[in-house]
Design a protein around this motif. Structure first.
Motif, PDB file in Angstrom:
ATOM      1  N   THR A   1       0.835  -1.199   0.000  1.00 25.14           N
ATOM      2  CA  THR A   1       0.000   0.000   0.000  1.00 25.14           C
ATOM      3  C   THR A   1       0.868   1.245   0.000  1.00 25.14           C
ATOM      4  OG1 THR A   1      -1.635  -1.187   1.325  1.00 25.14           O
ATOM      5  CG2 THR A   1      -1.820   1.179   1.295  1.00 25.14           C
ATOM      6  N   ILE A   2       0.351   2.310  -0.610  1.00 31.07           N
ATOM      7  CA  ILE A   2       0.937   3.640  -0.474  1.00 31.07           C
ATOM      8  C   ILE A   2       0.135   4.330   0.622  1.00 31.07           C
ATOM      9  CG2 ILE A   2       1.341   5.888  -1.565  1.00 31.07           C
ATOM     10  CD1 ILE A   2       2.979   3.760  -2.916  1.00 31.07           C
ATOM     11  N   CYS A   3       0.810   4.933   1.584  1.00 31.81           N
ATOM     12  CA  CYS A   3       0.136   5.705   2.627  1.00 31.81           C
ATOM     13  C   CYS A   3       0.575   7.153   2.530  1.00 31.81           C
ATOM     14  CB  CYS A   3       0.453   5.160   4.022  1.00 31.81           C
ATOM     15  SG  CYS A   3      -0.356   3.601   4.383  1.00 31.81           S
ATOM     16  N   VAL A   4      -0.338   8.048   2.835  1.00 30.86           N
ATOM     17  CA  VAL A   4      -0.018   9.467   2.863  1.00 30.86           C
ATOM     18  C   VAL A   4      -0.450  10.027   4.204  1.00 30.86           C
ATOM     19  CG1 VAL A   4      -2.172  10.039   1.647  1.00 30.86           C
ATOM     20  CG2 VAL A   4      -0.329  11.718   1.729  1.00 30.86           C
ATOM     21  N   ALA A   5       0.457  10.761   4.845  1.00 29.05           N
ATOM     22  CA  ALA A   5       0.141  11.451   6.094  1.00 29.05           C
ATOM     23  C   ALA A   5      -0.439  12.803   5.712  1.00 29.05           C
ATOM     24  CB  ALA A   5       1.388  11.610   6.945  1.00 29.05           C
ATOM     25  N   TYR A   6      -1.740  12.958   5.912  1.00 29.29           N
ATOM     26  CA  TYR A   6      -2.426  14.175   5.482  1.00 29.29           C
ATOM     27  C   TYR A   6      -2.648  15.109   6.657  1.00 29.29           C
ATOM     28  CZ  TYR A   6      -5.881  17.390   3.707  1.00 29.29           C
ATOM     29  OH  TYR A   6      -6.523  18.538   3.344  1.00 29.29           O
ATOM     30  N   GLY A   7      -2.400  16.375   6.429  1.00 28.39           N
ATOM     31  CA  GLY A   7      -2.750  17.427   7.369  1.00 28.39           C
ATOM     32  C   GLY A   7      -3.507  18.493   6.603  1.00 28.39           C
ATOM     33  N   PRO A   8      -4.378  19.256   7.236  1.00 27.38           N
ATOM     34  CA  PRO A   8      -5.192  20.254   6.543  1.00 27.38           C
ATOM     35  C   PRO A   8      -4.408  21.523   6.207  1.00 27.38           C
ATOM     36  CG  PRO A   8      -5.711  20.246   8.869  1.00 27.38           C
ATOM     37  CD  PRO A   8      -4.712  19.146   8.658  1.00 27.38           C
ATOM     38  N   THR A   9      -3.382  21.357   5.390  1.00 26.46           N
ATOM     39  CA  THR A   9      -2.491  22.444   4.997  1.00 26.46           C
ATOM     40  C   THR A   9      -2.182  22.314   3.506  1.00 26.46           C
ATOM     41  OG1 THR A   9      -0.499  21.143   5.411  1.00 26.46           O
ATOM     42  CG2 THR A   9      -1.372  22.426   7.276  1.00 26.46           C
TER      43      THR A   9
ATOM     44  N   ALA B   1      -0.511  18.783  -1.153  1.00 29.72           N
ATOM     45  CA  ALA B   1       0.550  18.386  -2.085  1.00 29.72           C
ATOM     46  C   ALA B   1       0.937  16.922  -1.871  1.00 29.72           C
ATOM     47  CB  ALA B   1       1.771  19.292  -1.908  1.00 29.72           C
ATOM     48  N   ALA B   2       1.000  16.503  -0.610  1.00 37.55           N
ATOM     49  CA  ALA B   2       1.335  15.106  -0.310  1.00 37.55           C
ATOM     50  C   ALA B   2       0.245  14.174  -0.836  1.00 37.55           C
ATOM     51  CB  ALA B   2       1.527  14.920   1.199  1.00 37.55           C
ATOM     52  N   LEU B   3      -1.015  14.559  -0.666  1.00 35.93           N
ATOM     53  CA  LEU B   3      -2.118  13.727  -1.148  1.00 35.93           C
ATOM     54  C   LEU B   3      -2.065  13.589  -2.664  1.00 35.93           C
ATOM     55  CD1 LEU B   3      -4.563  12.192  -0.012  1.00 35.93           C
ATOM     56  CD2 LEU B   3      -5.915  14.229  -0.444  1.00 35.93           C
ATOM     57  N   ASP B   4      -1.816  14.686  -3.361  1.00 38.23           N
ATOM     58  CA  ASP B   4      -1.703  14.664  -4.822  1.00 38.23           C
ATOM     59  C   ASP B   4      -0.566  13.743  -5.272  1.00 38.23           C
ATOM     60  OD1 ASP B   4      -2.346  15.698  -7.528  1.00 38.23           O
ATOM     61  OD2 ASP B   4      -0.359  16.607  -7.364  1.00 38.23           O
TER      62      ASP B   4
ATOM     63  N   LEU C   1       5.374   2.570   0.863  1.00 39.24           N
ATOM     64  CA  LEU C   1       5.859   3.938   0.741  1.00 39.24           C
ATOM     65  C   LEU C   1       4.944   4.844   1.541  1.00 39.24           C
ATOM     66  CD1 LEU C   1       7.856   5.898  -0.755  1.00 39.24           C
ATOM     67  CD2 LEU C   1       6.040   6.188  -2.452  1.00 39.24           C
ATOM     68  N   LEU C   2       5.543   5.734   2.316  1.00 43.17           N
ATOM     69  CA  LEU C   2       4.793   6.715   3.097  1.00 43.17           C
ATOM     70  C   LEU C   2       5.112   8.092   2.536  1.00 43.17           C
ATOM     71  CD1 LEU C   2       2.996   7.399   5.517  1.00 43.17           C
ATOM     72  CD2 LEU C   2       5.014   7.274   6.960  1.00 43.17           C
ATOM     73  N   VAL C   3       4.084   8.861   2.177  1.00 44.40           N
ATOM     74  CA  VAL C   3       4.259  10.183   1.576  1.00 44.40           C
ATOM     75  C   VAL C   3       3.875  11.243   2.600  1.00 44.40           C
ATOM     76  CG1 VAL C   3       3.616  11.703  -0.341  1.00 44.40           C
ATOM     77  CG2 VAL C   3       3.679   9.218  -0.682  1.00 44.40           C
ATOM     78  N   VAL C   4       4.733  12.264   2.770  1.00 45.85           N
ATOM     79  CA  VAL C   4       4.448  13.363   3.696  1.00 45.85           C
ATOM     80  C   VAL C   4       4.761  14.690   3.021  1.00 45.85           C
ATOM     81  CG1 VAL C   4       4.869  12.021   5.792  1.00 45.85           C
ATOM     82  CG2 VAL C   4       6.741  13.302   4.789  1.00 45.85           C
ATOM     83  N   GLY C   5       4.043  15.719   3.431  1.00 45.06           N
ATOM     84  CA  GLY C   5       4.310  17.075   2.969  1.00 45.06           C
ATOM     85  C   GLY C   5       4.980  17.853   4.084  1.00 45.06           C
ATOM     86  N   VAL C   6       5.966  18.644   3.729  1.00 40.21           N
ATOM     87  CA  VAL C   6       6.689  19.425   4.732  1.00 40.21           C
ATOM     88  C   VAL C   6       6.745  20.890   4.316  1.00 40.21           C
ATOM     89  CG1 VAL C   6       8.103  17.489   5.505  1.00 40.21           C
ATOM     90  CG2 VAL C   6       8.955  18.976   3.703  1.00 40.21           C
TER      91      VAL C   6
ATOM     92  N   THR D   1       9.624   2.244   6.818  1.00 47.39           N
ATOM     93  CA  THR D   1       9.465   2.130   5.372  1.00 47.39           C
ATOM     94  C   THR D   1       9.973   3.405   4.708  1.00 47.39           C
ATOM     95  OG1 THR D   1       7.228   3.038   5.455  1.00 47.39           O
ATOM     96  CG2 THR D   1       7.422   0.656   5.609  1.00 47.39           C
ATOM     97  N   PRO D   2      10.263   3.346   3.414  1.00 49.63           N
ATOM     98  CA  PRO D   2      10.716   4.553   2.716  1.00 49.63           C
ATOM     99  C   PRO D   2       9.682   5.681   2.810  1.00 49.63           C
ATOM    100  CG  PRO D   2      11.038   2.620   1.347  1.00 49.63           C
ATOM    101  CD  PRO D   2      10.230   2.178   2.531  1.00 49.63           C
ATOM    102  N   VAL D   3      10.185   6.909   2.904  1.00 49.64           N
ATOM    103  CA  VAL D   3       9.328   8.089   3.003  1.00 49.64           C
ATOM    104  C   VAL D   3       9.636   9.005   1.819  1.00 49.64           C
ATOM    105  CG1 VAL D   3       8.702  10.095   4.403  1.00 49.64           C
ATOM    106  CG2 VAL D   3       9.304   7.938   5.522  1.00 49.64           C
ATOM    107  N   LEU D   4       8.580   9.405   1.114  1.00 46.45           N
ATOM    108  CA  LEU D   4       8.693  10.349   0.008  1.00 46.45           C
ATOM    109  C   LEU D   4       8.189  11.699   0.513  1.00 46.45           C
ATOM    110  CD1 LEU D   4       9.235  10.936  -2.995  1.00 46.45           C
ATOM    111  CD2 LEU D   4       6.923  10.091  -3.484  1.00 46.45           C
TER     112      LEU D   4
END
Length: 137
Positions: free
Chosen positions: A2-10, A15-18, A99-104, A128-131
């Motif tokens: 699975t691809i996971c994305v850490a979403y925050g309301p910002t 951008a991370a969700l996209d 893969l875990l995707v995060v926006g910073v 796991t790897p973080v993008l």
């Protein structure tokens, strides 16, 4: 997997969700959006949300990004009252994440030194790897 994305309301969360949707399509694997209500404590620019409002926002964003043939998507929002980074990492571990995707946010070197961040903890502690991505300027 699975691809996971850490979403925050910002903007960074959007951008991370996209990016996570694009990675999910590329790899042909399901996408799970992960969020915790507690993230706002650490982000003064975030709009306060309760679990149902945050879930609805994520689902609306996912619907706007959806294309025919996309892999399955799920949304998980928790508020365990604890550390948001730990909650996100626990949720990702439970999803068999590849893969875990995060926006910073873009921060100065001094800003990085003086303030910790949920994203930084996720990056440093994820098994796991973080993008990582930024919001558009």
């Amino acid at each position: 997997m699975t691809i996971c994305v850490a979403y925050g309301p910002t903007p960074e969360g959007a951008a991370a969700l996209d990016l996570a949707v694009r990675e999910s399509r590329l790899r042909g694997v399901p996408l799970v959006a992960l969020a915790t209500e507690r993230q706002e404590r650490f982000d003064p620019d975030a709009t306060p949300h309760d679990g149902s409002t945050l879930r609805a926002e994520i689902e609306v964003r996912l619907a706007a990004l959806h294309a025919d043939g996309d892999p399955v998507t799920e949304v998980h929002v928790v508020d365990d009252g604890g550390d948001p980074a730990e909650a996100i990492l626990d949720l990702a571990a439970a999803q068999d994440t590849e893969l875990l995707v995060v926006g910073v946010k873009r921060r100065s070197p001094v800003g990085k030194l003086l303030t910790g961040s949920t994203a930084q903890r996720i990056i440093l502690e994820s098994p796991t790897p973080v993008l990582v991505t930024h919001a558009a300027r």
